[in-house]
Design an enzyme around this catalytic site. Structure first.
Site, PDB file in Angstrom:
ATOM      1  N   TYR A   1      -0.568   8.559  -2.497  1.00 37.24           N
ATOM      2  CA  TYR A   1      -0.588   8.199  -3.911  1.00 37.24           C
ATOM      3  C   TYR A   1      -1.792   8.833  -4.622  1.00 37.24           C
ATOM      4  CZ  TYR A   1       2.900   4.352  -3.645  1.00 37.24           C
ATOM      5  OH  TYR A   1       4.031   3.606  -3.521  1.00 37.24           O
ATOM      6  N   GLY A   2      -2.845   9.104  -3.851  1.00 38.49           N
ATOM      7  CA  GLY A   2      -4.127   9.496  -4.448  1.00 38.49           C
ATOM      8  C   GLY A   2      -4.106  10.805  -5.211  1.00 38.49           C
TER       9      GLY A   2
ATOM     10  N   CYS B   1     -11.012   2.881  -0.767  1.00 37.02           N
ATOM     11  CA  CYS B   1      -9.683   3.332  -0.360  1.00 37.02           C
ATOM     12  C   CYS B   1      -9.344   2.645   0.953  1.00 37.02           C
ATOM     13  CB  CYS B   1      -9.717   4.856  -0.187  1.00 37.02           C
ATOM     14  SG  CYS B   1      -8.237   5.543   0.564  1.00 37.02           S
ATOM     15  N   THR B   2      -8.074   2.285   1.100  1.00 36.26           N
ATOM     16  CA  THR B   2      -7.630   1.546   2.287  1.00 36.26           C
ATOM     17  C   THR B   2      -8.008   2.209   3.603  1.00 36.26           C
ATOM     18  OG1 THR B   2      -5.566   2.750   2.036  1.00 36.26           O
ATOM     19  CG2 THR B   2      -5.607   0.474   1.249  1.00 36.26           C
ATOM     20  N   HIS B   3      -8.030   3.540   3.622  1.00 33.13           N
ATOM     21  CA  HIS B   3      -8.252   4.249   4.882  1.00 33.13           C
ATOM     22  C   HIS B   3      -9.715   4.310   5.298  1.00 33.13           C
ATOM     23  CE1 HIS B   3      -4.199   5.517   4.118  1.00 33.13           C
ATOM     24  NE2 HIS B   3      -4.147   6.219   5.238  1.00 33.13           N
TER      25      HIS B   3
ATOM     26  N   GLU C   1      -5.110   9.357   9.185  1.00 32.69           N
ATOM     27  CA  GLU C   1      -3.688   9.355   9.568  1.00 32.69           C
ATOM     28  C   GLU C   1      -3.467  10.087  10.894  1.00 32.69           C
ATOM     29  OE1 GLU C   1      -0.817   8.177   8.094  1.00 32.69           O
ATOM     30  OE2 GLU C   1      -1.911   7.128   6.530  1.00 32.69           O
TER      31      GLU C   1
ATOM     32  N   THR D   1      -5.897   3.099  -4.920  1.00 32.31           N
ATOM     33  CA  THR D   1      -5.396   3.938  -6.014  1.00 32.31           C
ATOM     34  C   THR D   1      -4.562   3.115  -7.004  1.00 32.31           C
ATOM     35  OG1 THR D   1      -5.360   5.819  -4.489  1.00 32.31           O
ATOM     36  CG2 THR D   1      -4.069   6.024  -6.501  1.00 32.31           C
TER      37      THR D   1
ATOM     38  N   ASP E   1       0.871  -1.184   0.000  1.00 32.61           N
ATOM     39  CA  ASP E   1       0.000   0.000   0.000  1.00 32.61           C
ATOM     40  C   ASP E   1       0.902   1.226   0.000  1.00 32.61           C
ATOM     41  OD1 ASP E   1      -2.437   1.501   0.263  1.00 32.61           O
ATOM     42  OD2 ASP E   1      -1.923   1.843   2.357  1.00 32.61           O
ATOM     43  N   SER E   2       0.287   2.386  -0.237  1.00 30.30           N
ATOM     44  CA  SER E   2       1.052   3.620  -0.177  1.00 30.30           C
ATOM     45  C   SER E   2       1.510   3.908   1.258  1.00 30.30           C
ATOM     46  CB  SER E   2       0.191   4.785  -0.669  1.00 30.30           C
ATOM     47  OG  SER E   2      -0.998   4.848   0.085  1.00 30.30           O
TER      48      SER E   2
ATOM     49  N   CYS F   1      -3.800  -1.141  -1.950  1.00 27.09           N
ATOM     50  CA  CYS F   1      -4.032   0.275  -2.241  1.00 27.09           C
ATOM     51  C   CYS F   1      -5.122   0.433  -3.320  1.00 27.09           C
ATOM     52  CB  CYS F   1      -2.730   0.899  -2.716  1.00 27.09           C
ATOM     53  SG  CYS F   1      -2.878   2.649  -3.079  1.00 27.09           S
TER      54      CYS F   1
HETATM   55  N1  DGL Z   1      -3.731   3.877  -0.059  1.00 31.90           N
HETATM   56  C1  DGL Z   1      -4.478   4.859  -0.817  1.00 31.90           C
HETATM   57  C2  DGL Z   1      -5.710   4.187  -1.433  1.00 31.90           C
HETATM   58  O1  DGL Z   1      -6.161   3.152  -1.012  1.00 31.90           O
HETATM   59  C3  DGL Z   1      -4.940   6.005   0.062  1.00 31.90           C
HETATM   60  C4  DGL Z   1      -3.849   6.889   0.570  1.00 31.90           C
HETATM   61  C5  DGL Z   1      -3.062   7.587  -0.531  1.00 31.90           C
HETATM   62  O2  DGL Z   1      -3.581   8.506  -1.171  1.00 31.90           O
HETATM   63  O3  DGL Z   1      -1.914   7.188  -0.696  1.00 31.90           O
HETATM   64  O4  DGL Z   1      -6.238   4.706  -2.395  1.00 31.90           O
END
Ligand code: DGL
Length: 268
Positions: A42-43, A186-188, A152, A75, A10-11, A73
């Site tokens: 990454y987004g 999205c993971t978060h 975060e 993204t 993941d990012s 991830c």
């Molecule tokens: N891990 C990214 C996702 O699932 C979210 C966080 C990012 O923007 O890096 O899209």
């Protein structure tokens, strides 16, 4: 049977939502996790940059002799999975297709909303995957950029006022659209499920990590790659930076004490 680890990347720390889902569903599996904290988020990146990052992440996990790869991830799954799939010598799975399939099966009115990063919603990957299964489905992608920094920084208590404020803003077009299913793409976002759910009580929320882990288990079983249950499963965590922050936020994601070593690695 194969006891080599599953590589998850993941990012950053968000992919731990997939680790949590995997630990619950397949407790015997060994896990190798990479969080590219140094280059997160990454987004907000363009596709070319995302593809370069994704290739470097994949190359790193493959060097650790993994038996399969889960791209946690949203993204990267949305913007780069087709390229990674062509280049990956072991089974690889992203979070888009499993969640899209679940949403396409679950919707009653054919209206599905996707909450994700800007890059994810721009890619159109979720709508494409949904329409492959349910051609008449209508979709609405809503970029939710503030959810990532909120998570975060720990604004994750159910009903947290700051998270609720942004959730109300992001959900207004979803309510107007009339979606009966929302993909947390999205993971978060699964960490905010309770806050989001309070605002749309009659809507089904799909956690992409859980859908992806269920699909991964099917894939491993189908290829006889599940681990056996001899010995304690191992978890190895690697980050490209931000080790202390990773450890702190990890407890929020895993909902437990995080007492694993975190190694800072270079991807080159
Ligand atoms: N891990 C990214 C996702 O699932 C979210 C966080 C990012 O923007 O890096 O899209």
């Amino acid at each position: 049977m194969d006891n080599r680890p599953i590589g998850i990347f993941d990012s950053g720390v968000g992919g731990l939502s997939a680790v949590r889902a995997l630990m619950r569903r397949c407790p015997n599996e060994n896990i190798l996790y990479l969080g590219d904290e140094a280059r997160m988020p990454y987004g907000t990146r363009d596709r070319e940059t995302l593809l370069r990052y994704a290739r470097e992440d994949l190359a790193f996990v493959l060097r650790q002799d993994v038996k399969a790869v889960l791209v946690a991830c949203g993204t990267v799954s949305a913007a780069a999975l087709d390229d990674l799939r062509r280049e990956c010598p072991v089974p690889i799975l992203g979070v888009v297709e499993p969640a899209a399939a679940e949403a396409a099966r679950a919707t009653r009115n054919g209206k599905i909303a996707i909450l994700g990063t800007g890059a994810t919603t721009r890619s159109g990957a979720f709508p494409r995957a949904i329409r492959r299964i349910r051609p008449g489905a209508e979709t609405l992608g809503v970029p939710c950029p503030m959810f990532v920094p909120l998570v975060e920084n720990g604004y994750i208590r159910p009903g947290d006022p700051a998270a609720t404020l942004f959730a109300e803003e992001y959900l207004a077009p979803v309510k107007a659209f009339g979606a009966d299913v929302i993909i947390l793409g999205c993971t978060h976002f699964p960490v905010l499920k309770a806050t989001i759910g309070q605002l749309v009580p009659d809507t089904l929320l799909i956690d992409t990590s859980k859908s992806a882990v269920a699909a991964l288990e099917d894939l491993l079983r189908g290829q006889d790659l599940l681990a056996d249950n001899s010995g304690e499963p191992s978890q190895v965590y690697c980050v490209t930076g931000g080790k202390e922050g990773f450890e702190e936020v990890a407890e929020r994601f895993l909902g437990d004490r995080f007492d694993h070593e975190v190694e800072v690695v270079s991807l080159s």
